[in-house]
Design a protein around this motif. Structure first.
Motif, PDB file in Angstrom:
ATOM      1  N   GLY A 165      -2.897  -2.055 -12.138  1.00  0.00           N
ATOM      2  CA  GLY A 165      -2.629  -1.189 -11.172  1.00  0.00           C
ATOM      3  C   GLY A 165      -1.412  -0.168 -11.258  1.00  0.00           C
ATOM      4  N   PRO A 166      -1.064   0.704 -10.431  1.00  0.00           N
ATOM      5  CA  PRO A 166       0.142   1.699 -10.689  1.00  0.00           C
ATOM      6  C   PRO A 166       1.420   0.865 -10.917  1.00  0.00           C
ATOM      7  CG  PRO A 166      -1.172   2.297  -8.962  1.00  0.00           C
ATOM      8  CD  PRO A 166      -1.613   0.999  -9.393  1.00  0.00           C
ATOM      9  N   THR A 178       2.201  -0.065  -3.828  1.00  0.00           N
ATOM     10  CA  THR A 178       1.707   1.276  -4.693  1.00  0.00           C
ATOM     11  C   THR A 178       0.152   1.690  -4.184  1.00  0.00           C
ATOM     12  OG1 THR A 178       0.353  -0.310  -6.259  1.00  0.00           O
ATOM     13  CG2 THR A 178       2.945   0.176  -6.797  1.00  0.00           C
ATOM     14  N   PHE A 179      -0.371   0.761  -3.513  1.00  0.00           N
ATOM     15  CA  PHE A 179      -1.883   1.291  -2.826  1.00  0.00           C
ATOM     16  C   PHE A 179      -1.558   1.604  -1.410  1.00  0.00           C
ATOM     17  CE2 PHE A 179      -2.802  -1.263  -6.488  1.00  0.00           C
ATOM     18  CZ  PHE A 179      -3.884  -0.557  -6.975  1.00  0.00           C
ATOM     19  N   GLY A 184       2.466   6.142  -1.665  1.00  0.00           N
ATOM     20  CA  GLY A 184       1.469   5.662  -2.808  1.00  0.00           C
ATOM     21  C   GLY A 184       0.181   6.385  -2.343  1.00  0.00           C
ATOM     22  N   MET A 185      -0.184   6.473  -1.080  1.00  0.00           N
ATOM     23  CA  MET A 185      -1.574   6.787  -0.784  1.00  0.00           C
ATOM     24  C   MET A 185      -1.489   8.443  -0.973  1.00  0.00           C
ATOM     25  SD  MET A 185      -1.917   4.825   2.738  1.00  0.00           S
ATOM     26  CE  MET A 185      -3.477   5.847   3.346  1.00  0.00           C
ATOM     27  N   TRP A 188      -1.633   9.095  -4.715  1.00  0.00           N
ATOM     28  CA  TRP A 188      -2.919   8.921  -5.223  1.00  0.00           C
ATOM     29  C   TRP A 188      -3.992  10.220  -4.908  1.00  0.00           C
ATOM     30  CZ3 TRP A 188      -7.930   8.723  -3.094  1.00  0.00           C
ATOM     31  CH2 TRP A 188      -8.826   8.088  -3.938  1.00  0.00           C
ATOM     32  N   ASP A 191      -3.103  13.226  -6.942  1.00  0.00           N
ATOM     33  CA  ASP A 191      -3.481  13.300  -8.226  1.00  0.00           C
ATOM     34  C   ASP A 191      -5.076  13.509  -8.438  1.00  0.00           C
ATOM     35  OD1 ASP A 191      -0.942  12.677  -9.244  1.00  0.00           O
ATOM     36  OD2 ASP A 191      -1.383  10.310  -9.333  1.00  0.00           O
ATOM     37  N   ASN A 192      -5.594  13.369  -7.285  1.00  0.00           N
ATOM     38  CA  ASN A 192      -7.231  13.501  -7.259  1.00  0.00           C
ATOM     39  C   ASN A 192      -7.577  14.543  -6.594  1.00  0.00           C
ATOM     40  OD1 ASN A 192      -8.698  11.084  -8.389  1.00  0.00           O
ATOM     41  ND2 ASN A 192      -6.874  10.124  -7.286  1.00  0.00           N
ATOM     42  N   ALA A 216      -8.724   7.486   0.075  1.00  0.00           N
ATOM     43  CA  ALA A 216      -7.315   7.176   0.022  1.00  0.00           C
ATOM     44  C   ALA A 216      -7.046   5.783   1.182  1.00  0.00           C
ATOM     45  CB  ALA A 216      -6.441   8.298   0.349  1.00  0.00           C
ATOM     46  N   ARG A 219      -8.958   2.759  -0.027  1.00  0.00           N
ATOM     47  CA  ARG A 219      -8.182   2.158  -1.220  1.00  0.00           C
ATOM     48  C   ARG A 219      -7.178   1.307  -0.629  1.00  0.00           C
ATOM     49  NH1 ARG A 219      -4.222   4.145  -4.553  1.00  0.00           N
ATOM     50  NH2 ARG A 219      -4.399   3.342  -6.787  1.00  0.00           N
TER      51      ARG A 219
END
Length: 304
Positions: A165-166, A178-179, A184-185, A188, A191-192, A216, A219
């Motif tokens: 993972g990241p 990170t998740f 972190g959320m 991500w 980035d998407n 998100a 995840r």
């Protein structure tokens, strides 16, 4: 007896005067943003309390801080406060309030202790979590807060949930934080293709049905479930209580989280685990910090 409780978070500082019965006599919270330095902001928060409750009434100081920390040295190195690396927090508070004993623990450990003391029916084994700017945790085992030799026991945000993972700010890879942390959320999601600003906006988008925002949160829930079940398998937990800014999203986080825990809990003793939001909200950490130094019945902190 009255304690000064201090809560050092990644984005805000809070303090309160708390009586032995858990009554909060005065409370103050200020954001870290805008302060010339963290020490000045912390002094400001404490001065507000001692201005409302005479310092002579305060007999001891309990402090919960984002970690990592070193109990023996009395220092803290919060990941989200770059200016504090091995900062002598205990010594700083002793100078502000001379003659009062100061006791330090992790902020999430204090959150867990506060919930156990004032928020729940005192389960035998409990994990308290703060899911916010970072992800932290604290353990209450057989009715006793377990801090560990260095004070970092229960730091669930830095359990690896995906070795591929990241990268994490702690130096490891694929940590829960990170998740599932707010940054972190949001990172991500951006980035998407998401264009919002912060975790609060992400939660609002998810509540409104935005598919990317919901992904998100799913995840994050999957990562939290993995970390929670890993901890539950090790410590045979009864109860998990979660607070913090991300947890304030409510069902948007807790519905997929409970589903993920139920889906992945293979062993029978894991399936009895209860996962709930904090009952005390932002006061849990302050009450737990106070409980470090107050004569709370049937509780003795363990450092080994």
């Amino acid at each position: 007896m009255t304690a000064l409780a201090v809560d050092v978070g990644g984005t805000k500082f809070a303090a309160a005067a708390v009586g032995a019965d858990g009554e909060m006599l005065a409370r103050c919270e200020l954001p870290l943003r805008g302060a010339s330095c963290p020490e000045d902001r912390l002094s400001e928060v404490i001065a507000e309390i001692t201005g409302r409750v005479p310092a002579g009434r305060i007999e001891a100081v309990g402090v919960g801080s984002a970690g990592p920390l070193d109990l023996q040295a009395g220092t803290v190195s919060p990941v989200n406060i770059p200016g504090w690396r091995d900062f002598p927090l205990v010594g700083f508070l002793e100078r502000l309030l001379p003659g009062r004993p100061v006791r330090l623990a992790g902020d999430a450990q204090c959150m867990a202790l506060g919930e156990w003391w004032r928020g729940t029916a005192r389960p035998r084994t409990m994990l308290g979590m703060v899911v916010s700017t970072g992800v932290g945790g604290g353990l209450v085992l057989d009715g006793t807060p377990y801090l560990g030799p260095t004070g970092n026991a229960g730091h669930i945000g830095h359990i690896t949930v995906d070795p591929h993972g990241p990268a994490c700010a702690c130096g490891a890879t694929g940590c829960t934080e990170t998740f599932a942390s707010g940054p972190g959320m949001v990172g991500w999601a951006r980035d998407n293709g998401w264009t919002g600003e912060d975790a609060e906006a992400l939660a609002a988008a998810a509540a409104g049905g935005d598919p990317l925002a919901r992904r998100a949160f799913q995840r994050a829930a999957d990562a939290l479930a993995t970390a929670i079940l890993t901890t539950a398998a090790l410590f045979d937990l009864d109860h998990v209580v979660i607070g913090g800014g991300v947890a304030a999203a409510g069902p948007i986080l807790f519905d997929p989280l409970r589903q993920a825990v139920a889906r992945d809990a293979g062993l029978g003793y894991l399936r009895r685990l209860r996962v709930e939001p904090t009952r005390l909200g932002r006061d849990a950490g302050l009450l737990g910090a106070a409980a470090l130094v107050l004569p709370v019945p049937a509780r003795r902190a363990s450092c080994t």
